[in-house]
Design an enzyme around this catalytic site. Structure first.
Site, PDB file in Angstrom:
ATOM      1  N   GLU A 136      48.253  56.681  37.575  1.00 24.29           N
ATOM      2  CA  GLU A 136      48.406  56.153  36.850  1.00 24.29           C
ATOM      3  C   GLU A 136      49.661  56.806  34.809  1.00 24.29           C
ATOM      4  OE1 GLU A 136      47.980  52.996  36.984  1.00 24.29           O
ATOM      5  OE2 GLU A 136      48.034  53.958  38.842  1.00 24.29           O
ATOM      6  N   TRP A 175      53.038  57.047  36.381  1.00 24.62           N
ATOM      7  CA  TRP A 175      54.089  55.872  36.179  1.00 24.62           C
ATOM      8  C   TRP A 175      54.634  55.498  35.076  1.00 24.62           C
ATOM      9  CZ3 TRP A 175      55.981  52.949  40.170  1.00 24.62           C
ATOM     10  CH2 TRP A 175      54.927  52.844  41.715  1.00 24.62           C
ATOM     11  N   TRP A 201      65.791  31.029  43.016  1.00 24.19           N
ATOM     12  CA  TRP A 201      64.624  30.580  42.338  1.00 24.19           C
ATOM     13  C   TRP A 201      64.346  29.022  42.313  1.00 24.19           C
ATOM     14  CZ3 TRP A 201      61.843  35.002  42.886  1.00 24.19           C
ATOM     15  CH2 TRP A 201      62.325  35.935  42.557  1.00 24.19           C
ATOM     16  N   ASN A 211      44.475  44.856  35.835  1.00 25.16           N
ATOM     17  CA  ASN A 211      46.066  45.545  36.464  1.00 25.16           C
ATOM     18  C   ASN A 211      46.399  44.788  37.862  1.00 25.16           C
ATOM     19  OD1 ASN A 211      48.562  47.485  37.030  1.00 25.16           O
ATOM     20  ND2 ASN A 211      47.985  48.360  38.522  1.00 25.16           N
ATOM     21  N   TRP A 242      60.808  36.071  38.420  1.00 18.90           N
ATOM     22  CA  TRP A 242      60.519  36.901  37.650  1.00 18.90           C
ATOM     23  C   TRP A 242      60.439  37.347  35.785  1.00 18.90           C
ATOM     24  CZ3 TRP A 242      62.784  41.601  35.079  1.00 18.90           C
ATOM     25  CH2 TRP A 242      63.908  41.237  35.993  1.00 18.90           C
ATOM     26  N   TRP A 266      56.801  44.034  36.828  1.00 18.86           N
ATOM     27  CA  TRP A 266      57.266  42.635  37.218  1.00 18.86           C
ATOM     28  C   TRP A 266      58.748  42.517  38.356  1.00 18.86           C
ATOM     29  CZ3 TRP A 266      56.135  37.634  37.183  1.00 18.86           C
ATOM     30  CH2 TRP A 266      54.326  37.203  36.548  1.00 18.86           C
TER      31      TRP A 266
END
Length: 439
Positions: free
Chosen positions: A262, A265, A294, A329, A347, A370
């Site tokens: 993590e 990341w 969208w 998360n 998004w 996202w």
């Protein structure tokens, strides 16, 4: 010509590093041979854009600065705190002090880079060196490259290269706290109140900055279950640098492969931002995804924001976010996927809402998350992977404990029907994505 009546100082500029221990830039400032004056600027370029004058993050920063100031005063020094735009504040400081050097830690967001370039130019006009250092990440920019000398865009090979390179040298702490006797002597420096900045102090309960060994050891097993206290919620402390990423990574390396992942990341998304700056300009990492048609239904977006979609796990997550500034998360992935794929809402709308609400908001990670959910980012979920919120709830909140906590109205007449049918939404999403990506 320097004015000998002004105090001669090197200034250390705190930003995303609200601590004295293991602080790279502060360490180098304290080794400069000059008395060091710590500075923090409440940046109006950032604060004026915040719509919530009760923003919990401002309270968090303010409280951390109060603690920092008290510690510095115990050392015979003080913290200089100013409110304004950085350029105006620095010009004022140059009038008051004989600044011989400025030290700070690097920030990788677009505005921060532009701000630092501007301040470096101001310093250059007075022949004052402006030094920046890596502190917020373990590896930055182009430190981890593929065998072809290019930045990684897929996480697993990046993480493998990161681990191979991450020797004890990179996790070693800077002994900045041991050198605080080199701070300049100061006392009773002014400190603007929150009211003077038009903010209100909130009585928020923030997560602890320590991660227990037990939690780290059980992280792999418990991290996906939102009803459990299985995550550290350390994000806000990493965001504002009240803890050192090096010390946390050292513990994770010894204790938990998954927890360290993590942290990797974080570095991964920061290097994506540095090497592919278009993601910081509101564009999809994969440009084809900017062609998606969208729906962007404002009424449905508002229902998502308020947690009234009729999908209990989605609504629980949004209620948790709106109430606490935190969201688990696993639930972040489900709520994001729902907005983008079930409702076909851009998004970027969700990214902006999370940016406003999350205590641990970090541009690189938020944008990366996202775009992952939308399928448009690096290492993204393929566009045809569409989370079923009901199946996710059954898998990760089988007893409904998390949902019952955050959606107590679940079984009442006031709870809404689903905003959209899952099967219909899935088919609509696949059709819309295919049309865009097959152009």
């Amino acid at each position: 010509m320097k004015n000998d009546k002004k105090p001669k100082v090197a200034i250390f500029w705190h930003r995303r590093d609200l601590r004295l221990a293991d602080n790279a830039g502060l360490y180098h400032a304290l080794n400069s041979g000059l008395p060091v004056l710590p500075l923090f600027i409440f940046d109006r370029n950032i604060l004026d854009k915040l719509t919530n004058r009760h923003d919990q993050r401002i309270t968090f920063i303010y409280d951390q600065l109060i603690d920092l100031k008290k510690t510095l005063q115990q050392k015979g020094s003080d913290l200089l705190v100013r409110y304004g735009t950085p350029d105006a504040v620095w010009l004022q400081i140059l009038e008051e002090y004989d600044v011989r050097a400025v030290y700070t830690n690097r920030d990788y967001e677009r505005y921060a880079i532009e701000r630092d370039d501007q301040i470096a130019a101001i310093m250059s006009q007075s022949s004052i060196p402006f030094y920046t250092f890596k502190d917020h990440v373990i590896f930055e920019k182009r430190e981890i490259l593929s065998g072809q000398g290019t930045p990684y865009t897929v996480f697993t090979p990046y993480s493998n290269a990161w681990r191979a390179r991450c020797t004890d040298f990179y996790l070693k702490s800077y002994p900045s706290e041991e050198r605080l006797d080199r701070l300049c002597k100061a006392s009773d420096l002014p400190f603007p109140t929150l009211a003077q900045m038009d903010f209100t102090h909130t009585n928020s309960a923030f997560p602890q900055k320590k991660v227990s060994p037990d939690l780290m050891a059980s992280y792999e097993e418990q991290r996906n279950y939102p009803a459990l206290q299985g995550t550290s919620q350390i994000g806000i402390h990493l965001r504002f640098g009240t803890i050192s990423i090096r010390s946390l990574a050292r513990k994770a390396k010894e204790t938990s492969f998954t927890y360290l992942n993590e942290l990797i990341w974080r570095d991964f998304y920061q290097q994506i931002l540095a090497n592919f700056p278009h993601v910081g300009e509101g564009k999809a990492f994969r440009s084809a995804y900017d062609l998606i048609g969208w729906r962007n239904n404002e009424e449905e977006f508002q229902l998502w924001c308020e947690g009234r979609t009729g999908y209990p796990l989605v609504d629980a997550g949004m209620h948790e976010l709106n109430t606490t500034g935190y969201m688990h998360n696993r639930v972040r992935m489900v709520t994001a996927s729902f907005l983008v794929k079930h409702l076909l809402i851009d998004w970027r709308w969700g990214e902006a809402y999370f940016a406003e609400k999350l205590l641990d908001y970090d541009f690189a990670a938020n944008n990366g998350g996202w775009q992952w959910a939308a399928g448009s980012g690096t290492d993204a979920a393929p566009y045809f992977r569409i989370f079923n919120p009901a199946a996710q709830a059954q898998k990760f909140d089988a007893k409904g404990e998390y949902i019952k906590k955050w959606v107590p109205e679940l079984n009442s007449l006031s709870y809404p029907s689903p905003i959209v049918d899952h099967k219909f939404a899935r088919e609509r999403c696949l059709k819309t994505y295919k049309e865009a990506l097959n152009r």
